[in-house]
Structures are given as structure tokens and as C-alpha cells.
Design an enzyme around this catalytic site. Sequence first.
Site, PDB file in Angstrom:
ATOM      1  CG  ASN A   1      -3.583   3.161  13.257  1.00 49.49           C
ATOM      2  OD1 ASN A   1      -4.590   3.156  12.562  1.00 49.49           O
ATOM      3  ND2 ASN A   1      -2.830   4.229  13.417  1.00 49.49           N
ATOM      4  N   GLY A   2      -2.976  -1.275  13.740  1.00 47.94           N
ATOM      5  CA  GLY A   2      -2.292  -2.453  14.248  1.00 47.94           C
ATOM      6  C   GLY A   2      -3.071  -3.717  13.950  1.00 47.94           C
TER       7      GLY A   2
ATOM      8  CD  GLU B   1      16.958   4.541  -1.021  1.00 43.22           C
ATOM      9  OE1 GLU B   1      16.071   5.420  -0.944  1.00 43.22           O
ATOM     10  OE2 GLU B   1      16.835   3.413  -0.496  1.00 43.22           O
TER      11      GLU B   1
ATOM     12  CG  HIS C   1      29.495 -13.988  -9.890  1.00 45.18           C
ATOM     13  ND1 HIS C   1      30.308 -15.092  -9.980  1.00 45.18           N
ATOM     14  CD2 HIS C   1      30.311 -12.916  -9.703  1.00 45.18           C
ATOM     15  CE1 HIS C   1      31.564 -14.723  -9.832  1.00 45.18           C
ATOM     16  NE2 HIS C   1      31.600 -13.409  -9.660  1.00 45.18           N
TER      17      HIS C   1
ATOM     18  NE  ARG D   1       0.240   6.627  10.255  1.00 41.42           N
ATOM     19  CZ  ARG D   1       1.170   6.352  11.176  1.00 41.42           C
ATOM     20  NH1 ARG D   1       2.129   7.230  11.416  1.00 41.42           N
ATOM     21  NH2 ARG D   1       1.141   5.224  11.853  1.00 41.42           N
TER      22      ARG D   1
ATOM     23  CE  LYS E   1      13.428   6.599  -1.939  1.00 32.75           C
ATOM     24  NZ  LYS E   1      13.385   5.247  -1.391  1.00 32.75           N
TER      25      LYS E   1
ATOM     26  CE  LYS F   1       8.208   8.878   5.158  1.00 34.17           C
ATOM     27  NZ  LYS F   1       9.266   8.905   4.144  1.00 34.17           N
TER      28      LYS F   1
ATOM     29  CD1 TRP G   1      -1.777   0.868   3.087  1.00 37.21           C
ATOM     30  CD2 TRP G   1      -1.423  -1.047   4.177  1.00 37.21           C
ATOM     31  NE1 TRP G   1      -0.874   0.142   2.354  1.00 37.21           N
ATOM     32  CE2 TRP G   1      -0.637  -1.050   3.005  1.00 37.21           C
ATOM     33  CE3 TRP G   1      -1.364  -2.153   5.017  1.00 37.21           C
ATOM     34  CZ2 TRP G   1       0.197  -2.103   2.656  1.00 37.21           C
ATOM     35  CZ3 TRP G   1      -0.530  -3.214   4.666  1.00 37.21           C
ATOM     36  CH2 TRP G   1       0.237  -3.184   3.499  1.00 37.21           C
TER      37      TRP G   1
ATOM     38  CD  GLU H   1      10.063   2.919  -2.231  1.00 33.99           C
ATOM     39  OE1 GLU H   1       9.808   2.559  -1.078  1.00 33.99           O
ATOM     40  OE2 GLU H   1      10.737   3.949  -2.491  1.00 33.99           O
TER      41      GLU H   1
ATOM     42  CB  CYS I   1      -3.878   2.542   9.769  1.00 34.26           C
ATOM     43  SG  CYS I   1      -4.259   0.945   9.057  1.00 34.26           S
TER      44      CYS I   1
END
Length: 603
Positions: free
Chosen positions: A100-101, A477, A500, A27, A481, A598, A74, A484, A2
Site C-alpha cells: 500500500n502507498g 455534508e 452571490h 477501503r 453524501k 474509505k 486501488w 458520493e 488498498c
Amino acid sequence: MCGITARVGTGAAIGELLSGLRNLEYRGYDSAGVATVTPDGINVVKHQGEIDVLCDAIDQSSVRGTTGIGHTRWSTHGPPTDANAHPHTDCLGQVAVVHNGIIDNYAELKDELSAHEFTSDTDTEVIPHLLEEFLSAGYGPEEAFRRTVDQLSGSYAIAAVFEGTDTVFGTRSGSPLVLGRASDAYYLASDVPAFLEYTDEVAYLHDGDVVAMHPDGYTITDTDGNSVDRPFETIDWDPNDAGKGGFDHYMLKEIYEQPAALRQAIRGRADPLEGRVEFEELPEDAFAGIDTVHLVAMGTSYHAALYATTLLSDRGIPAHAFLSGEYGSNPPPVDDSTLVIAVTQSGETADTLSAIRSIQGTGAHTLALTNVVGSTITRECENTVYIRAGPEIGVAATKSFSSQVATLILLSERLSYDTNGGTPRESSDLLSSLAALPDDVQRILDEPTAESVAATYHDADSYFFIGRGIAHPVALEGALKFKEITYDHAEGFSAAELKHGPLALVTANTPVFAVFTGRDDTKTLHNVKEVRARDAPIIAVTADRDTKVDDYADHVLRIPDTHHDVAGILANVQLQLVSYMAADMLSRPIDKPRNLAKSVTVE
């Protein structure tokens, strides 16, 4: 998650509000809205979807007023709909609120407000109705705002406007809120880029602060109404840094900014001739008595933390990386010989803040490794080291990872020096390789080979990334990426783990990216041979010297020859480029991947 923006001053507010919302798109959001105060009352326009949809509606609505608030939502409580978009208003339309929150006690508050008409599924909507209650009881806007905030529990940043006044009220608790000051206006936002094109003077609000800003000035008071001083500082980010600068996507721009970001991260901190590392932010005795290091982080920052555990272990310092969300729920034993390093790009990651708070009072020492000056984590930790990456807008972190790892390499050297009684290691080769790192990254960017790899494999069934030692977090990483931004299945593994279990999933349509850093490469090559025997395509990421790898790889992404502790950063740049190119070929929304944000400010 948000984004809040607010503005008071001379001239129309709407243009700057919309600009602020666009600057906060990174964000993550699924709806957007604005509210402005006019002589006729409060004018609210909000819509599900992207800001362009909101702009079309505003063009038809003649939004006026010099004071206003805006929001990108969001979804948490309720799906993305016009009704659930912010701002929210009371029954009489005399108050508009953005938030927000998460309001933890919203269900109880909603029951108490049963006489009011609720029009959304959100937790936020209890706020304007509480404000309405206190206004009806005869309280003025500021006192009504304070009394409302006193009723809330949870994490939040809130901005509100009232009919008949050109003041914006704001507060925060566990979610960021920044005050900006220009010659003819004041701003309130979740993050500095919202208003960076208008001012670089910012003050960071603390939890419990209540700000009232109006065209002639502002006041900041604590929860008891006492005036507090939050000093303004000048942000050294160029407004152009927060734009695309001619690139198609922020992510690509930020990949190409890595040489400059790395120079900033390293500058003034390393002396290859003396083999010494110094941080001007740290006191001389910052690591006195430390014998164990815990690193807490989430997402990309967690991979940087994992990278650091190998570096520290190599230097004889026991180190462990933890997911912040797990650490905060069940922290391991710590004492005054433990250093807990919080790794967070934004400095506002809720899980990481909780992890640090969970060990308060234990005697453990804390250090923030972050990109954002004045962020909450810098106030929660004893000491702070900045990665100096500049603003990162793309949701998929790129330059912040490289800068985090480079800074952690330097930090590992400093810790080694301190814990060995001031005896320097033989580190001149490492520090020389770090000094050359920006130019080495530039060489990769100047001679890109990732596009042909992406073109060959962008329609595969699944993708594996493998490596050992520091190459393991680089593989993790690389997979993160890829998944995502391409939305394709990708997994990272330690190369040692391959036989394994994961080997059962390897097929001729499962490309495997193998990361070589100059250390444990022989064992990784054995794993590559196992994959090759299952007909899987091999893409090796390796230094120029490792010609034996060529015999088993279908494609090779070269990195300049360098110290093995640094090689992982270069390998990661190649994997970033592959992910970007593949996502672009698939026409994915690279800067705004679905369901992601973000800055993750709720747990």
C-alpha cells in the site's frame, strides 16, 4: 486505500485470506489477489475486478498452503488490470509482495533494475526485484527484506513471502499495518476488521518497524535490527459490528447505529446538572494557555471541523478550520498558545498526518480526535480524544460524523471552561439536549419520511443544500453524501452566499434542501423565498416548532426540538437517509462508490 492481509498458522490460509480481503473491501479497490507458500513454491492468483472474480479463479486453482498474503488494489500507477494487480513477484517466482502507498523513487530503482523483466505499470514491482537482487547476493530472506526497505522512499506498508519459508515479513512507513494474535495463527493487515472474526488481540506497528511472523511466534525490530515491544491490546469491537447485520448495505446499518454510537461518544463525559464536561483521556491542564484553535481535516471530517468553529467562536475562542492538504503545504503562524486539532475517523489520513507534522517544533499543542485506538495520529499528537463510534465500513461516513460533532460539542464546552479560568458556562440545556440526542435520532429512524422525498426528486438535474451557522457544514455534508453515492451533481452553500452566484443555477428542476437549526432561521427563510420565486422545489429540514417554514416548503423533513448547537446532527441524519434512499432507487453501489476509498492514506 488498498488493503493488505496476511496470515500464518495451522490449517489452510486461503479461506482466512479471502475473508480478510472481503472485510477490507470498504477501503476501495479495483483488483484483488493472493499468494500462498506451498511445498512446490509460491502460488499467485490475482484478477482485475471484484473479489468474487478472484474467488472463481481460486476455485479452479486449488490454492494450498498455511502461509499467505492478500491484497485489494486501488489504482495509482497503471490502470486496473490483471498484470497490475497485487501480489507482484520477482523474475524467478521466489518472492511475492503486496504494498500500500507510493514508492516515490520507483523510477530510479527501476532504471537500476533494467536487467529484470517487469510485467506491470506499478511502482510496487520494484520491491520483489530488489528482493531478488539481495537474495542472489547471498542474503537470507530477512536481511534481503531489510536491505530492500532501506532502498525505498515514500509511504508504504509492505508484506512479503518467500519460497521455502513459512514466515511473512512486513513493515510500514506512513501507511498502517496491524498485527493480530490468535491461539493458532498470526495476522497482518491494513486494518483490524480484516481479522476481527479470528482475534481481537492487536498490536500497532510503528513507522520503521519490521515484523517477521511465523506459525510459532513473531519478532518486531526497528530499522537498526533492535528488538522492540509493541504491546497487544484487546479491541472492544464485536465482530458482528463489522458485518451488515441483515441490512442491505453497510451505510444503512451505520445510519441506524447512530443512537448507540452517540451514547458511546457522550457516556461519562457530560454532567448536565453541574454543567461540566470531562474527558478521561485528557490531563487536567490539557488546554492551559490556549487562546486559538486550528482544526485540520479532510472530507466529512472537515465538515465536522467547520461545525466546531462556530461552536468555539460562540464561546469566545478564535477558531479556524483548514483542509489538511492545504494546511500541510502552507501552515499559518502558530505558537504555544495555539491548539491544533486533527479530526480523522481512521487516524491514518495522509493529508491530516502531514498537517500535524508540518507544525512540529513550533510550540503549538496538538490533539487527535479519532475513532481508531492505536492509529498513527494518536502517536503524532500530544493528546487524543476518541469518538467511540465503533467500526465504520461504509465509504460514505455517517455515524462517524455524528459522533465527531457530538464529541466536538463536548470538547468546545471543556475548552470554554478552561479558557475562562474554570468558570462554567450556562450549559445545562445544551448538555441535557446532548443526553437526549440518541433518543432523538432514534425517533427520526423510527418514523422515516426521507423515502418520499427521494422518490419525488431522485431524477432532478442538480441539488443544492443551504444553511447558515452550523447548518452550513451540515449542508456541505448533505451535498457530499448525495454526490458520493448517487453520482448526481449536488452542491452545498452557505445560505448567505446564494445570491452571490449560485442563484444563477437554480431552476424548477433544482431541488433545494434548506437546513434550519433554530438559529439564523429568519435569514435562511428569506433565502428560501428567493429560491421559491425561481420555482425551485424546497425541502426544509426543520424542528417541529418552525411552522412558518411549512408555508414555503414543498416537503418538510422534521427533526425533534432541541438545542440549536445539537440540531445540526439531527438534520444531518435526515439528509443521510435522503441520500441513501435516492442512491438505492438509482441502483448505485452504495458501499463502494466509484473512485473513492474509505481510508485515504496517500496525498
